[in-house]
Design an enzyme around this catalytic site. Structure first.
Site, PDB file in Angstrom:
ATOM      1  N   SER A  57      42.017  95.790  -5.065  1.00  0.00           N
ATOM      2  CA  SER A  57      42.190  97.142  -4.522  1.00  0.00           C
ATOM      3  C   SER A  57      41.510  97.358  -3.175  1.00  0.00           C
ATOM      4  O   SER A  57      41.823  98.319  -2.478  1.00  0.00           O
ATOM      5  CB  SER A  57      41.687  98.186  -5.522  1.00  0.00           C
ATOM      6  OG  SER A  57      40.294  98.093  -5.678  1.00  0.00           O
ATOM      7  N   HIS A  96      35.146 101.084  -4.112  1.00  0.00           N
ATOM      8  CA  HIS A  96      36.141 101.749  -3.270  1.00  0.00           C
ATOM      9  C   HIS A  96      35.468 102.448  -2.102  1.00  0.00           C
ATOM     10  O   HIS A  96      34.251 102.612  -2.071  1.00  0.00           O
ATOM     11  CB  HIS A  96      36.966 102.755  -4.086  1.00  0.00           C
ATOM     12  CG  HIS A  96      38.040 102.118  -4.909  1.00  0.00           C
ATOM     13  ND1 HIS A  96      38.816 102.815  -5.787  1.00  0.00           N
ATOM     14  CD2 HIS A  96      38.474 100.837  -4.995  1.00  0.00           C
ATOM     15  CE1 HIS A  96      39.681 102.014  -6.375  1.00  0.00           C
ATOM     16  NE2 HIS A  96      39.476 100.791  -5.908  1.00  0.00           N
ATOM     17  N   ASP A 123      41.519 108.188  -5.891  1.00  0.00           N
ATOM     18  CA  ASP A 123      41.097 107.712  -7.205  1.00  0.00           C
ATOM     19  C   ASP A 123      41.050 108.777  -8.297  1.00  0.00           C
ATOM     20  O   ASP A 123      40.547 108.521  -9.380  1.00  0.00           O
ATOM     21  CB  ASP A 123      39.702 107.075  -7.097  1.00  0.00           C
ATOM     22  CG  ASP A 123      39.722 105.751  -6.371  1.00  0.00           C
ATOM     23  OD1 ASP A 123      40.803 105.160  -6.244  1.00  0.00           O
ATOM     24  OD2 ASP A 123      38.643 105.309  -5.944  1.00  0.00           O
TER      25      ASP A 123
END
Length: 180
Positions: A57, A96, A123
């Protein structure tokens, strides 16, 4: 008999004193590793100073198997920083980027919204039911450095436990049969 027979004979011939010496040595190694880990936790201010990237990701910046070094300071979190966070009800931390920072006027609390660089949306679908922002207690640390590919050892041992057990068994045999 070969190697296996020699190993069995070696195990049989070990004296109690030798066995105790090996056990104490192993205990000291494990204790030293724990002390180093706790010291890193104190120095970095993070509950987990090192994490492995487990998904794609964050590509192309961080790839699966990269190891990230974390630091958690009192400085405010800013958009663009890469953070590692836990979500209530999930065991595995997520790496992230912070895309929005929201400060509540009434309490002064800072909340953040994150997104994987390689993901299409933010998210919020990953967060707990009804949660729209991450609070500071969710964040484990900020990424301050990385080692590429080294985390594959952890990933392989997690995904294929038989390899972990073979490695532990081989190391155990090595410790038991080694002679000072």
């Amino acid at each position: 008999m070969g190697w296996i027979g020699d190993t069995v004979d070696s195990i049989k011939s070990i004296q109690i004193r030798q066995l105790l010496t090996q056990a104490v040595s192993l205990g000291m190694i494990v204790t030293s590793a724990l002390i180093i880990w706790k010291a890193l936790m104190c120095i970095t201010g993070s509950e987990s100073p090192v994490v492995v990237v487990l998904s794609g990701s964050m590509e192309p910046g961080f790839k699966r198997g990269d190891i990230l070094f974390l630091h958690m300071s009192k400085d405010p979190i800013r958009a663009g920083e890469i953070v590692v966070f836990n979500i209530d009800g999930r065991e595995i931390p997520i790496v992230h980027r912070v895309i929005k920072v929201h400060e509540r006027q009434d309490t002064g609390e800072v909340e953040v919204l994150t997104k994987g660089d390689n993901n299409y949306g933010d998210d919020r679908l990953l967060y707990a039911q009804g949660q729209l922002w991450l609070q500071r207690h969710h964040i484990m640390g900020r990424a301050v450095g990385f080692l590429p590919y080294v985390g594959w050892v952890t990933i392989i041992m997690t995904e294929k436990p038989i390899i972990k057990y073979i490695l532990i068994g081989a190391l155990g045999l090595l410790v038991i049969t080694s002679k000072d």
